[in-house]
Scaffold this motif. Structure first.
Motif, PDB file in Angstrom:
ATOM      1  N   VAL A  43       0.837  -1.138  -0.079  1.00 18.65           N
ATOM      2  CA  VAL A  43       0.076  -0.151   0.080  1.00 18.65           C
ATOM      3  C   VAL A  43       0.873   1.190   0.004  1.00 18.65           C
ATOM      4  O   VAL A  43       0.538   2.313  -0.710  1.00 18.65           O
ATOM      5  CB  VAL A  43      -1.086  -0.039   1.471  1.00 18.65           C
ATOM      6  CG1 VAL A  43      -0.177  -0.142   2.582  1.00 18.65           C
ATOM      7  CG2 VAL A  43      -1.960   1.125   1.151  1.00 18.65           C
ATOM      8  N   LEU A  44       1.974   1.016   0.766  1.00 19.13           N
ATOM      9  CA  LEU A  44       3.007   2.402   0.647  1.00 19.13           C
ATOM     10  C   LEU A  44       4.378   1.689   0.502  1.00 19.13           C
ATOM     11  O   LEU A  44       4.818   0.850   1.405  1.00 19.13           O
ATOM     12  CB  LEU A  44       2.832   3.082   1.909  1.00 19.13           C
ATOM     13  CG  LEU A  44       4.002   4.378   2.208  1.00 19.13           C
ATOM     14  CD1 LEU A  44       3.605   5.458   1.373  1.00 19.13           C
ATOM     15  CD2 LEU A  44       3.720   4.737   3.609  1.00 19.13           C
ATOM     16  N   ASN A  85       8.739  -0.624   3.427  1.00 13.86           N
ATOM     17  CA  ASN A  85       7.654  -1.153   2.470  1.00 13.86           C
ATOM     18  C   ASN A  85       6.474  -1.744   3.447  1.00 13.86           C
ATOM     19  O   ASN A  85       6.611  -2.330   4.436  1.00 13.86           O
ATOM     20  CB  ASN A  85       7.991  -2.538   1.654  1.00 13.86           C
ATOM     21  CG  ASN A  85       9.176  -1.997   0.708  1.00 13.86           C
ATOM     22  OD1 ASN A  85       9.142  -1.141   0.177  1.00 13.86           O
ATOM     23  ND2 ASN A  85      10.091  -2.866   0.595  1.00 13.86           N
ATOM     24  N   ILE A  86       5.203  -1.102   3.053  1.00  9.84           N
ATOM     25  CA  ILE A  86       4.223  -1.237   4.230  1.00  9.84           C
ATOM     26  C   ILE A  86       3.042  -2.144   3.560  1.00  9.84           C
ATOM     27  O   ILE A  86       2.373  -1.778   2.216  1.00  9.84           O
ATOM     28  CB  ILE A  86       3.456   0.025   4.736  1.00  9.84           C
ATOM     29  CG1 ILE A  86       4.634   0.953   5.212  1.00  9.84           C
ATOM     30  CG2 ILE A  86       2.526  -0.161   5.545  1.00  9.84           C
ATOM     31  CD1 ILE A  86       5.339   0.394   6.344  1.00  9.84           C
ATOM     32  N   VAL A 123      -3.622   4.306   5.281  1.00  9.15           N
ATOM     33  CA  VAL A 123      -2.406   4.116   6.048  1.00  9.15           C
ATOM     34  C   VAL A 123      -2.725   5.349   7.258  1.00  9.15           C
ATOM     35  O   VAL A 123      -2.652   6.352   6.902  1.00  9.15           O
ATOM     36  CB  VAL A 123      -1.008   4.188   5.064  1.00  9.15           C
ATOM     37  CG1 VAL A 123       0.102   4.637   6.018  1.00  9.15           C
ATOM     38  CG2 VAL A 123      -0.936   3.173   4.083  1.00  9.15           C
ATOM     39  N   ILE A 124      -2.450   4.670   8.255  1.00  5.65           N
ATOM     40  CA  ILE A 124      -2.356   5.674   9.544  1.00  5.65           C
ATOM     41  C   ILE A 124      -0.964   5.523  10.319  1.00  5.65           C
ATOM     42  O   ILE A 124      -0.721   4.358  10.783  1.00  5.65           O
ATOM     43  CB  ILE A 124      -3.784   5.330  10.372  1.00  5.65           C
ATOM     44  CG1 ILE A 124      -4.934   5.633   9.912  1.00  5.65           C
ATOM     45  CG2 ILE A 124      -3.346   6.234  11.591  1.00  5.65           C
ATOM     46  CD1 ILE A 124      -6.284   5.125  10.667  1.00  5.65           C
ATOM     47  N   GLN A 154      -8.441  -3.997   6.443  1.00  8.68           N
ATOM     48  CA  GLN A 154      -7.233  -3.781   5.532  1.00  8.68           C
ATOM     49  C   GLN A 154      -6.699  -2.654   5.486  1.00  8.68           C
ATOM     50  O   GLN A 154      -5.786  -2.120   4.633  1.00  8.68           O
ATOM     51  CB  GLN A 154      -7.552  -4.080   4.040  1.00  8.68           C
ATOM     52  CG  GLN A 154      -7.832  -5.608   3.874  1.00  8.68           C
ATOM     53  CD  GLN A 154      -6.584  -6.655   4.217  1.00  8.68           C
ATOM     54  OE1 GLN A 154      -5.927  -6.515   3.724  1.00  8.68           O
ATOM     55  NE2 GLN A 154      -6.769  -7.460   5.355  1.00  8.68           N
ATOM     56  N   VAL A 155      -6.773  -1.819   6.770  1.00 12.03           N
ATOM     57  CA  VAL A 155      -5.697  -0.546   6.914  1.00 12.03           C
ATOM     58  C   VAL A 155      -4.490  -1.037   7.579  1.00 12.03           C
ATOM     59  O   VAL A 155      -4.472  -2.004   8.076  1.00 12.03           O
ATOM     60  CB  VAL A 155      -6.630   0.474   7.925  1.00 12.03           C
ATOM     61  CG1 VAL A 155      -5.734   1.673   8.118  1.00 12.03           C
ATOM     62  CG2 VAL A 155      -8.033   0.758   7.388  1.00 12.03           C
ATOM     63  N   ALA A 156      -3.650  -0.135   6.780  1.00 11.46           N
ATOM     64  CA  ALA A 156      -2.314  -0.426   7.414  1.00 11.46           C
ATOM     65  C   ALA A 156      -1.856   0.747   8.398  1.00 11.46           C
ATOM     66  O   ALA A 156      -2.026   1.812   8.323  1.00 11.46           O
ATOM     67  CB  ALA A 156      -0.891  -0.319   6.107  1.00 11.46           C
ATOM     68  N   ILE A 157      -1.273   0.244   9.609  1.00  8.96           N
ATOM     69  CA  ILE A 157      -0.971   0.946  10.647  1.00  8.96           C
ATOM     70  C   ILE A 157       0.728   1.093  10.540  1.00  8.96           C
ATOM     71  O   ILE A 157       1.403   0.090  10.667  1.00  8.96           O
ATOM     72  CB  ILE A 157      -1.213   0.496  12.039  1.00  8.96           C
ATOM     73  CG1 ILE A 157      -2.635   0.101  11.846  1.00  8.96           C
ATOM     74  CG2 ILE A 157      -0.939   1.509  13.159  1.00  8.96           C
ATOM     75  CD1 ILE A 157      -3.760   1.495  11.952  1.00  8.96           C
TER      76      ILE A 157
END
Length: 514
Positions: A7-8, A29-30, A168-169, A197-200
Protein backbone atom coordinates in the motif's frame (compact mmCIF):
# COMPACT_ATOMS: atom_id res chain seq x y z
CA UNK A 1 4.96 -9.77 -2.79
CA UNK A 2 5.48 -7.48 -5.80
CA UNK A 3 5.63 -3.70 -5.46
CA UNK A 4 1.98 -3.16 -6.49
CA UNK A 5 0.85 -5.21 -3.49
CA UNK A 6 2.40 -2.74 -1.03
CA UNK A 7 0.00 0.00 0.00
CA UNK A 8 2.98 2.30 0.69
CA UNK A 9 6.54 1.94 -0.55
CA UNK A 10 9.35 4.39 0.25
CA UNK A 11 12.64 3.75 -1.56
CA UNK A 12 16.05 5.29 -0.79
CA UNK A 13 14.63 8.39 0.92
CA UNK A 14 17.22 11.03 1.87
CA UNK A 15 16.59 14.27 3.74
CA UNK A 16 19.02 16.86 5.11
CA UNK A 17 18.62 19.89 7.35
CA UNK A 18 21.22 22.57 8.07
CA UNK A 19 24.15 20.79 9.68
CA UNK A 20 22.64 17.30 9.78
CA UNK A 21 21.66 14.50 7.40
CA UNK A 22 18.44 13.17 8.95
CA UNK A 23 17.83 10.36 6.43
CA UNK A 24 20.34 8.56 4.23
CA UNK A 25 18.74 6.31 1.56
CA UNK A 26 16.15 4.75 3.86
CA UNK A 27 13.59 2.29 2.44
CA UNK A 28 10.43 0.87 4.01
CA UNK A 29 7.59 -1.23 2.54
CA UNK A 30 4.13 -1.34 4.14
CA UNK A 31 1.59 -4.11 3.47
CA UNK A 32 -2.18 -3.52 3.80
CA UNK A 33 -3.89 -4.99 6.85
CA UNK A 34 -0.71 -5.09 8.96
CA UNK A 35 0.88 -3.21 11.85
CA UNK A 36 4.40 -2.17 10.86
CA UNK A 37 6.48 -0.96 13.80
CA UNK A 38 9.14 1.70 13.22
CA UNK A 39 11.79 1.84 15.93
CA UNK A 40 15.07 3.55 16.76
CA UNK A 41 16.67 5.88 19.28
CA UNK A 42 15.70 9.54 19.45
CA UNK A 43 17.25 11.24 16.44
CA UNK A 44 17.28 8.02 14.38
CA UNK A 45 15.06 9.67 11.75
CA UNK A 46 11.76 7.85 12.34
CA UNK A 47 9.53 10.92 12.56
CA UNK A 48 11.39 12.61 9.69
CA UNK A 49 10.75 9.59 7.45
CA UNK A 50 7.05 9.60 8.30
CA UNK A 51 6.79 13.36 7.78
CA UNK A 52 8.13 12.75 4.27
CA UNK A 53 5.37 10.16 3.78
CA UNK A 54 2.76 12.64 5.07
CA UNK A 55 3.80 15.62 2.95
CA UNK A 56 5.19 17.70 5.82
CA UNK A 57 8.71 17.35 4.41
CA UNK A 58 9.81 16.89 0.82
CA UNK A 59 12.60 14.30 0.38
CA UNK A 60 15.84 15.48 -1.18
CA UNK A 61 15.94 12.22 -3.12
CA UNK A 62 14.15 8.88 -3.32
CA UNK A 63 10.72 7.71 -4.42
CA UNK A 64 7.35 7.22 -2.70
CA UNK A 65 4.62 5.07 -4.22
CA UNK A 66 1.13 4.00 -3.16
CA UNK A 67 -0.43 0.83 -4.54
CA UNK A 68 2.33 0.70 -7.16
CA UNK A 69 1.88 4.31 -8.39
CA UNK A 70 4.57 6.94 -7.77
CA UNK A 71 3.26 9.90 -5.75
CA UNK A 72 4.68 13.25 -4.68
CA UNK A 73 2.75 15.02 -1.93
CA UNK A 74 2.91 18.82 -2.02
CA UNK A 75 1.31 19.13 1.42
CA UNK A 76 -0.48 17.16 4.15
CA UNK A 77 -3.91 17.67 2.58
CA UNK A 78 -2.59 16.07 -0.59
CA UNK A 79 -1.35 13.10 1.45
CA UNK A 80 -4.72 12.74 3.23
CA UNK A 81 -6.52 12.85 -0.13
CA UNK A 82 -4.35 9.88 -1.15
CA UNK A 83 -5.33 7.95 1.99
CA UNK A 84 -2.57 8.72 4.51
CA UNK A 85 -3.32 10.07 8.01
CA UNK A 86 -0.86 10.83 10.81
CA UNK A 87 -1.17 11.10 14.58
CA UNK A 88 1.75 13.23 15.75
CA UNK A 89 3.77 12.66 18.91
CA UNK A 90 3.30 16.28 19.99
CA UNK A 91 -0.40 17.10 20.23
CA UNK A 92 -1.70 20.35 18.75
CA UNK A 93 -5.48 20.42 19.30
CA UNK A 94 -7.42 23.69 18.99
CA UNK A 95 -8.09 24.15 22.70
CA UNK A 96 -10.56 27.02 22.26
CA UNK A 97 -12.95 24.89 20.16
CA UNK A 98 -15.02 21.87 21.13
CA UNK A 99 -14.28 18.20 20.48
CA UNK A 100 -16.44 17.73 17.39
CA UNK A 101 -15.04 20.87 15.74
CA UNK A 102 -11.53 19.48 16.30
CA UNK A 103 -12.54 16.17 14.71
CA UNK A 104 -13.97 17.75 11.56
CA UNK A 105 -11.75 20.83 11.24
CA UNK A 106 -11.32 21.59 7.53
CA UNK A 107 -14.36 19.39 6.78
CA UNK A 108 -17.10 21.14 8.78
CA UNK A 109 -20.55 20.14 7.41
CA UNK A 110 -22.81 23.00 6.28
CA UNK A 111 -26.51 23.31 5.51
CA UNK A 112 -28.22 25.95 3.39
CA UNK A 113 -31.09 27.80 5.10
CA UNK A 114 -32.78 30.76 3.39
CA UNK A 115 -29.89 30.98 0.96
CA UNK A 116 -27.29 31.20 3.77
CA UNK A 117 -24.77 28.49 4.64
CA UNK A 118 -24.85 27.55 8.34
CA UNK A 119 -22.73 25.05 10.25
CA UNK A 120 -24.73 21.82 10.51
CA UNK A 121 -24.05 21.17 14.20
CA UNK A 122 -26.61 18.37 14.40
CA UNK A 123 -24.84 16.34 11.69
CA UNK A 124 -21.42 17.12 13.17
CA UNK A 125 -22.59 15.92 16.61
CA UNK A 126 -24.26 12.79 15.20
CA UNK A 127 -21.21 11.86 13.10
CA UNK A 128 -18.84 12.41 16.04
CA UNK A 129 -21.02 10.39 18.38
CA UNK A 130 -21.19 7.52 15.86
CA UNK A 131 -17.40 7.61 15.37
CA UNK A 132 -16.76 7.53 19.13
CA UNK A 133 -19.25 4.68 19.63
CA UNK A 134 -17.54 2.67 16.88
CA UNK A 135 -14.16 3.20 18.53
CA UNK A 136 -15.34 2.82 22.14
CA UNK A 137 -14.32 6.36 23.13
CA UNK A 138 -16.28 8.05 25.92
CA UNK A 139 -15.86 11.80 25.36
CA UNK A 140 -18.62 14.43 25.07
CA UNK A 141 -18.46 15.82 21.49
CA UNK A 142 -19.53 19.26 22.77
CA UNK A 143 -16.86 19.52 25.50
CA UNK A 144 -14.21 22.19 25.06
CA UNK A 145 -10.86 20.63 24.18
CA UNK A 146 -9.08 22.93 26.64
CA UNK A 147 -10.90 21.06 29.44
CA UNK A 148 -9.66 17.62 28.35
CA UNK A 149 -6.78 15.66 29.87
CA UNK A 150 -3.71 14.91 27.76
CA UNK A 151 -4.86 11.29 27.36
CA UNK A 152 -8.32 12.37 26.12
CA UNK A 153 -6.65 14.70 23.60
CA UNK A 154 -4.61 11.70 22.41
CA UNK A 155 -7.79 9.65 21.89
CA UNK A 156 -9.34 12.61 20.05
CA UNK A 157 -6.37 12.70 17.65
CA UNK A 158 -6.69 8.96 17.04
CA UNK A 159 -10.42 9.36 16.27
CA UNK A 160 -9.71 12.22 13.87
CA UNK A 161 -7.18 10.12 11.94
CA UNK A 162 -9.68 7.26 11.69
CA UNK A 163 -12.39 9.66 10.46
CA UNK A 164 -10.47 10.22 7.21
CA UNK A 165 -11.07 6.58 6.18
CA UNK A 166 -7.33 6.41 5.50
CA UNK A 167 -5.62 3.35 4.04
CA UNK A 168 -2.42 4.12 5.98
CA UNK A 169 -2.43 5.58 9.49
CA UNK A 170 0.88 6.69 11.00
CA UNK A 171 0.86 6.63 14.81
CA UNK A 172 3.83 8.42 16.39
CA UNK A 173 4.07 7.40 20.08
CA UNK A 174 0.28 7.02 20.37
CA UNK A 175 0.29 5.56 23.90
CA UNK A 176 2.76 8.03 25.44
CA UNK A 177 -0.07 9.78 27.31
CA UNK A 178 -2.39 6.80 27.77
CA UNK A 179 -3.05 4.59 30.78
CA UNK A 180 -2.86 0.80 30.38
CA UNK A 181 -6.66 0.65 30.02
CA UNK A 182 -6.63 3.37 27.35
CA UNK A 183 -3.74 1.65 25.57
CA UNK A 184 -5.80 -1.55 25.45
CA UNK A 185 -8.63 0.48 23.89
CA UNK A 186 -6.18 1.76 21.26
CA UNK A 187 -5.08 -1.81 20.48
CA UNK A 188 -8.74 -2.82 19.99
CA UNK A 189 -9.15 0.11 17.57
CA UNK A 190 -5.98 -0.95 15.71
CA UNK A 191 -7.21 -4.54 15.37
CA UNK A 192 -10.55 -3.29 13.96
CA UNK A 193 -8.69 -1.16 11.41
CA UNK A 194 -6.34 -3.98 10.42
CA UNK A 195 -9.37 -6.24 9.86
CA UNK A 196 -10.56 -3.62 7.34
CA UNK A 197 -7.16 -3.86 5.54
CA UNK A 198 -5.92 -0.51 6.90
CA UNK A 199 -2.13 -0.41 7.36
CA UNK A 200 -0.79 0.99 10.63
CA UNK A 201 2.74 2.40 10.92
CA UNK A 202 3.41 2.32 14.66
CA UNK A 203 6.27 4.36 16.14
CA UNK A 204 6.96 3.55 19.79
CA UNK A 205 9.79 3.11 22.28
CA UNK A 206 7.69 0.68 24.33
CA UNK A 207 9.11 -2.64 23.24
CA UNK A 208 6.45 -4.68 25.06
CA UNK A 209 3.79 -2.94 22.93
CA UNK A 210 5.73 -3.60 19.73
CA UNK A 211 6.00 -7.31 20.47
CA UNK A 212 2.28 -7.46 21.27
CA UNK A 213 0.71 -5.44 18.45
CA UNK A 214 3.01 -5.47 15.40
CA UNK A 215 3.52 -7.84 12.45
CA UNK A 216 6.81 -6.45 11.18
CA UNK A 217 9.52 -4.26 12.70
CA UNK A 218 11.77 -1.81 10.86
CA UNK A 219 14.67 -0.42 12.90
CA UNK A 220 16.63 2.75 12.14
CA UNK A 221 19.81 4.20 13.61
CA UNK A 222 21.35 7.64 12.99
CA UNK A 223 19.33 8.23 9.80
CA UNK A 224 20.14 4.82 8.31
CA UNK A 225 18.10 1.67 7.88
CA UNK A 226 19.30 -1.17 10.11
CA UNK A 227 16.82 -3.71 8.75
CA UNK A 228 13.27 -5.13 8.74
CA UNK A 229 12.16 -8.34 10.46
CA UNK A 230 8.93 -10.28 11.14
CA UNK A 231 8.11 -9.62 14.81
CA UNK A 232 8.22 -13.32 15.71
CA UNK A 233 11.96 -13.34 14.86
CA UNK A 234 12.75 -10.69 17.51
CA UNK A 235 12.81 -10.43 21.29
CA UNK A 236 13.34 -7.45 23.60
CA UNK A 237 17.14 -7.82 23.87
CA UNK A 238 17.58 -8.13 20.10
CA UNK A 239 15.47 -5.04 19.43
CA UNK A 240 17.43 -2.98 21.98
CA UNK A 241 20.79 -4.10 20.60
CA UNK A 242 19.77 -3.32 16.99
CA UNK A 243 18.44 0.12 18.05
CA UNK A 244 21.44 1.29 20.05
CA UNK A 245 24.14 -0.69 18.21
CA UNK A 246 25.58 -1.97 21.49
CA UNK A 247 24.78 -4.39 24.27
CA UNK A 248 22.36 -3.04 26.89
CA UNK A 249 22.88 -5.36 29.84
CA UNK A 250 20.92 -3.27 32.35
CA UNK A 251 17.57 -1.56 32.11
CA UNK A 252 18.18 0.48 35.29
CA UNK A 253 21.46 1.59 36.91
CA UNK A 254 22.63 -0.12 40.07
CA UNK A 255 21.16 1.56 43.15
CA UNK A 256 24.06 2.94 45.22
CA UNK A 257 22.41 5.94 46.91
CA UNK A 258 21.29 5.92 50.53
CA UNK A 259 18.41 8.22 51.59
CA UNK A 260 19.29 10.48 54.52
CA UNK A 261 17.45 12.90 56.74
CA UNK A 262 14.11 14.55 55.96
CA UNK A 263 14.47 17.60 53.67
CA UNK A 264 11.00 18.47 52.32
CA UNK A 265 7.75 18.10 54.25
CA UNK A 266 4.30 18.57 52.74
CA UNK A 267 1.53 18.81 55.32
CA UNK A 268 -2.23 18.67 54.58
CA UNK A 269 -1.85 20.40 51.21
CA UNK A 270 -5.16 21.19 49.49
CA UNK A 271 -5.60 22.81 46.08
CA UNK A 272 -7.50 26.05 45.57
CA UNK A 273 -9.32 24.17 42.80
CA UNK A 274 -12.06 22.19 44.56
CA UNK A 275 -11.89 19.51 41.85
CA UNK A 276 -8.17 18.88 42.40
CA UNK A 277 -6.13 17.30 45.24
CA UNK A 278 -7.10 17.42 48.92
CA UNK A 279 -5.28 16.97 52.25
CA UNK A 280 -2.03 15.48 50.91
CA UNK A 281 0.86 14.92 53.32
CA UNK A 282 4.27 13.33 52.68
CA UNK A 283 7.96 13.91 53.23
CA UNK A 284 11.06 13.62 51.07
CA UNK A 285 14.52 12.69 52.25
CA UNK A 286 17.90 13.84 51.01
CA UNK A 287 19.36 11.38 48.53
CA UNK A 288 15.96 9.80 47.84
CA UNK A 289 14.11 9.02 44.62
CA UNK A 290 10.39 9.27 45.38
CA UNK A 291 8.09 7.81 42.72
CA UNK A 292 4.58 9.18 42.24
CA UNK A 293 2.07 6.78 40.71
CA UNK A 294 -1.63 6.82 39.91
CA UNK A 295 -4.06 6.71 37.03
CA UNK A 296 -4.97 9.61 34.73
CA UNK A 297 -7.00 12.12 36.75
CA UNK A 298 -5.27 11.24 40.03
CA UNK A 299 -4.00 14.88 40.22
CA UNK A 300 -0.32 13.93 40.42
CA UNK A 301 0.82 16.70 38.08
CA UNK A 302 -1.46 19.25 39.76
CA UNK A 303 0.04 18.42 43.16
CA UNK A 304 3.62 18.86 41.97
CA UNK A 305 2.82 22.05 40.05
CA UNK A 306 1.27 23.48 43.22
CA UNK A 307 4.38 22.64 45.24
CA UNK A 308 6.38 24.44 42.54
CA UNK A 309 4.14 27.54 42.71
CA UNK A 310 2.37 27.10 39.37
CA UNK A 311 -1.06 26.53 40.96
CA UNK A 312 -2.63 28.20 44.02
CA UNK A 313 -3.03 26.33 47.31
CA UNK A 314 -6.08 26.72 49.57
CA UNK A 315 -4.49 25.29 52.74
CA UNK A 316 -1.57 23.29 54.04
CA UNK A 317 2.13 23.95 54.49
CA UNK A 318 5.45 23.31 52.75
CA UNK A 319 8.57 23.05 54.91
CA UNK A 320 12.23 22.68 53.99
CA UNK A 321 14.67 21.46 56.64
CA UNK A 322 12.01 22.04 59.29
CA UNK A 323 11.24 25.66 58.33
CA UNK A 324 7.97 26.61 56.65
CA UNK A 325 8.39 28.28 53.25
CA UNK A 326 5.87 30.23 51.20
CA UNK A 327 5.90 29.33 47.52
CA UNK A 328 3.56 31.49 45.45
CA UNK A 329 5.40 31.35 42.14
CA UNK A 330 8.05 29.30 40.30
CA UNK A 331 10.56 32.03 41.21
CA UNK A 332 9.90 31.31 44.90
CA UNK A 333 10.36 27.59 44.25
CA UNK A 334 13.66 28.12 42.43
CA UNK A 335 14.94 30.33 45.28
CA UNK A 336 14.16 27.44 47.63
CA UNK A 337 16.21 25.00 45.54
CA UNK A 338 13.43 23.41 43.48
CA UNK A 339 13.25 22.62 39.76
CA UNK A 340 10.38 21.15 37.71
CA UNK A 341 10.61 19.32 34.40
CA UNK A 342 7.05 19.56 33.05
CA UNK A 343 5.11 16.76 31.34
CA UNK A 344 4.43 18.68 28.12
CA UNK A 345 7.86 19.71 26.82
CA UNK A 346 6.50 21.61 23.80
CA UNK A 347 3.59 23.35 25.56
CA UNK A 348 5.40 24.36 28.76
CA UNK A 349 9.05 23.38 28.36
CA UNK A 350 11.08 24.42 25.33
CA UNK A 351 11.13 27.86 23.77
CA UNK A 352 10.93 26.51 20.20
CA UNK A 353 12.36 29.42 18.24
CA UNK A 354 15.41 29.83 20.49
CA UNK A 355 18.65 27.88 20.19
CA UNK A 356 19.73 24.89 22.23
CA UNK A 357 22.09 27.19 24.15
CA UNK A 358 19.37 29.72 24.97
CA UNK A 359 17.02 26.96 26.13
CA UNK A 360 19.64 25.50 28.47
CA UNK A 361 20.82 28.76 30.09
CA UNK A 362 17.52 30.65 30.19
CA UNK A 363 16.45 29.73 33.75
CA UNK A 364 19.87 30.22 35.31
CA UNK A 365 20.28 33.50 33.41
CA UNK A 366 16.98 34.70 34.89
CA UNK A 367 17.70 33.45 38.42
CA UNK A 368 21.39 34.48 38.48
CA UNK A 369 21.81 37.32 35.95
CA UNK A 370 25.18 38.43 37.34
CA UNK A 371 26.76 35.13 36.21
CA UNK A 372 26.20 36.11 32.60
CA UNK A 373 27.15 39.79 32.66
CA UNK A 374 30.35 41.17 31.25
CA UNK A 375 30.20 44.89 31.75
CA UNK A 376 27.11 46.12 29.89
CA UNK A 377 26.94 43.00 27.72
CA UNK A 378 26.12 39.31 28.04
CA UNK A 379 29.05 37.02 28.73
CA UNK A 380 28.70 34.84 25.63
CA UNK A 381 31.72 32.74 26.58
CA UNK A 382 30.10 31.76 29.91
CA UNK A 383 26.75 31.00 28.25
CA UNK A 384 28.46 28.86 25.62
CA UNK A 385 30.53 26.97 28.23
CA UNK A 386 27.45 26.18 30.36
CA UNK A 387 25.43 25.00 27.37
CA UNK A 388 28.24 22.85 25.96
CA UNK A 389 28.81 21.27 29.38
CA UNK A 390 25.33 19.75 29.39
CA UNK A 391 25.21 19.00 25.66
CA UNK A 392 28.28 16.84 26.29
CA UNK A 393 27.36 15.32 29.67
CA UNK A 394 23.80 14.48 28.58
CA UNK A 395 24.85 13.30 25.08
CA UNK A 396 22.44 15.69 23.35
CA UNK A 397 22.47 15.03 19.60
CA UNK A 398 22.55 18.43 17.91
CA UNK A 399 24.54 19.97 15.02
CA UNK A 400 25.58 22.71 17.46
CA UNK A 401 24.43 24.77 20.43
CA UNK A 402 23.19 27.51 18.06
CA UNK A 403 20.72 25.08 16.41
CA UNK A 404 17.06 25.90 17.07
CA UNK A 405 15.83 23.43 19.68
CA UNK A 406 12.65 22.77 17.67
CA UNK A 407 14.83 20.97 15.10
CA UNK A 408 15.97 18.38 17.65
CA UNK A 409 14.18 15.08 18.27
CA UNK A 410 11.81 14.88 21.24
CA UNK A 411 14.27 12.94 23.36
CA UNK A 412 17.07 15.42 22.77
CA UNK A 413 14.74 18.31 23.58
CA UNK A 414 13.95 16.54 26.85
CA UNK A 415 17.64 16.17 27.68
CA UNK A 416 18.22 19.87 26.92
CA UNK A 417 15.44 20.74 29.40
CA UNK A 418 17.11 18.51 31.98
CA UNK A 419 20.32 20.41 31.34
CA UNK A 420 18.45 23.67 31.95
CA UNK A 421 17.47 22.58 35.46
CA UNK A 422 20.75 20.85 36.26
CA UNK A 423 22.52 24.14 35.60
CA UNK A 424 20.61 25.61 38.56
CA UNK A 425 22.00 22.83 40.80
CA UNK A 426 18.63 22.25 42.52
CA UNK A 427 18.27 20.42 45.83
CA UNK A 428 14.86 19.07 44.76
CA UNK A 429 14.28 18.00 41.15
CA UNK A 430 10.67 17.19 40.20
CA UNK A 431 10.38 15.15 36.99
CA UNK A 432 6.93 14.78 35.42
CA UNK A 433 6.96 11.80 33.00
CA UNK A 434 10.68 12.38 32.28
CA UNK A 435 11.03 9.48 29.82
CA UNK A 436 7.78 9.89 27.89
CA UNK A 437 8.50 9.36 24.19
CA UNK A 438 12.17 8.66 24.91
CA UNK A 439 14.13 5.73 23.50
CA UNK A 440 15.63 3.00 25.66
CA UNK A 441 19.19 4.36 25.44
CA UNK A 442 18.17 7.90 26.43
CA UNK A 443 15.99 6.51 29.23
CA UNK A 444 18.99 4.77 30.74
CA UNK A 445 21.00 8.02 30.59
CA UNK A 446 18.23 9.87 32.44
CA UNK A 447 18.00 7.09 35.04
CA UNK A 448 21.77 7.36 35.58
CA UNK A 449 21.42 11.12 36.04
CA UNK A 450 18.73 10.56 38.69
CA UNK A 451 20.94 8.02 40.47
CA UNK A 452 23.90 10.44 40.39
CA UNK A 453 21.77 13.22 41.90
CA UNK A 454 20.56 10.91 44.66
CA UNK A 455 24.18 9.87 45.40
CA UNK A 456 25.02 13.57 45.77
CA UNK A 457 22.29 13.89 48.41
CA UNK A 458 19.80 15.64 46.14
CA UNK A 459 16.08 14.86 46.24
CA UNK A 460 14.31 13.49 43.15
CA UNK A 461 10.55 13.21 42.66
CA UNK A 462 9.50 11.24 39.58
CA UNK A 463 5.91 11.12 38.32
CA UNK A 464 5.54 8.19 35.96
CA UNK A 465 2.76 6.16 34.34
CA UNK A 466 5.19 3.33 33.58
CA UNK A 467 5.04 0.73 36.33
CA UNK A 468 8.45 -0.88 35.59
CA UNK A 469 10.07 2.56 35.76
CA UNK A 470 8.58 3.33 39.16
CA UNK A 471 9.50 -0.08 40.52
CA UNK A 472 13.01 0.03 39.04
CA UNK A 473 14.01 3.51 40.23
CA UNK A 474 12.02 4.57 43.31
CA UNK A 475 12.96 4.13 46.98
CA UNK A 476 9.32 4.73 47.89
CA UNK A 477 6.20 5.17 45.75
CA UNK A 478 3.49 7.67 46.65
CA UNK A 479 0.22 6.55 45.03
CA UNK A 480 -2.62 8.96 44.35
CA UNK A 481 -6.25 8.34 43.49
CA UNK A 482 -8.86 10.97 42.57
CA UNK A 483 -6.92 13.77 44.25
CA UNK A 484 -6.21 11.87 47.46
CA UNK A 485 -3.05 10.26 48.77
CA UNK A 486 -4.03 6.61 48.65
CA UNK A 487 -0.85 5.19 50.17
CA UNK A 488 2.96 5.19 50.25
CA UNK A 489 4.80 1.96 49.49
CA UNK A 490 8.26 1.30 50.90
CA UNK A 491 10.97 -0.24 48.69
CA UNK A 492 10.55 -3.77 50.05
CA UNK A 493 6.77 -3.58 49.81
CA UNK A 494 6.51 -2.42 46.17
CA UNK A 495 4.72 -4.56 43.59
CA UNK A 496 2.66 -3.74 40.51
CA UNK A 497 -0.42 -5.31 42.14
CA UNK A 498 -0.13 -3.06 45.22
CA UNK A 499 0.40 0.05 43.10
CA UNK A 500 -2.67 -0.72 40.98
CA UNK A 501 -4.71 -1.57 44.09
CA UNK A 502 -3.96 1.82 45.67
CA UNK A 503 -4.40 3.66 42.36
CA UNK A 504 -7.82 2.14 41.68
CA UNK A 505 -9.90 3.57 44.53
CA UNK A 506 -9.28 5.96 47.37
CA UNK A 507 -11.15 3.53 49.61
CA UNK A 508 -8.40 1.00 48.95
CA UNK A 509 -5.90 3.40 50.48
CA UNK A 510 -8.12 4.00 53.53
CA UNK A 511 -8.58 0.25 53.89
CA UNK A 512 -4.83 -0.25 53.84
CA UNK A 513 -4.27 2.51 56.41
CA UNK A 514 -7.00 1.08 58.60
Amino acid sequence: MNSSQYVLKMEKISKSFPGVKALDKVSINIRPGTVHALMGENGAGKSTLMKCAFGLYHPDSGEISMNGEVVSFINTRNAMDHGIAMIHQELHPIKTRNVMENIWVGRIPYQKIAGIHWVNEKKMYTDTKALFEELGIDINPRQMVGELSVSSCQLLEIARAVSYNAKVIIMDEPTSSLTETEAELLFKIIRKLVAKQVAIIYISHKIEEILEISDEVTIMRDGHLVGCWPVEELNMEQIVNKMVGREMTQRFPECQHVPGKKHLEISHLTSADEHSFKDVSFDLRKGEILGVGGLVGAQRTELMESIFGLRPIASGTISIDGEQVHINSPQDAIKNGMALLTEERRASGIVPMLSVMENIVISNQTANPKQYKKGLFLNEKKRKEDAEKYVTSLSIKTPGIKTQIVNLSGGNQQKALLGRWMLLEPDILILDEPTRGIDVGAKYEIYCLMEEMAQEGKCVIMISSEMPELMGMADRILVMCEGHLSGILEKDDISDEKIMYLASTYDAGKEKKG
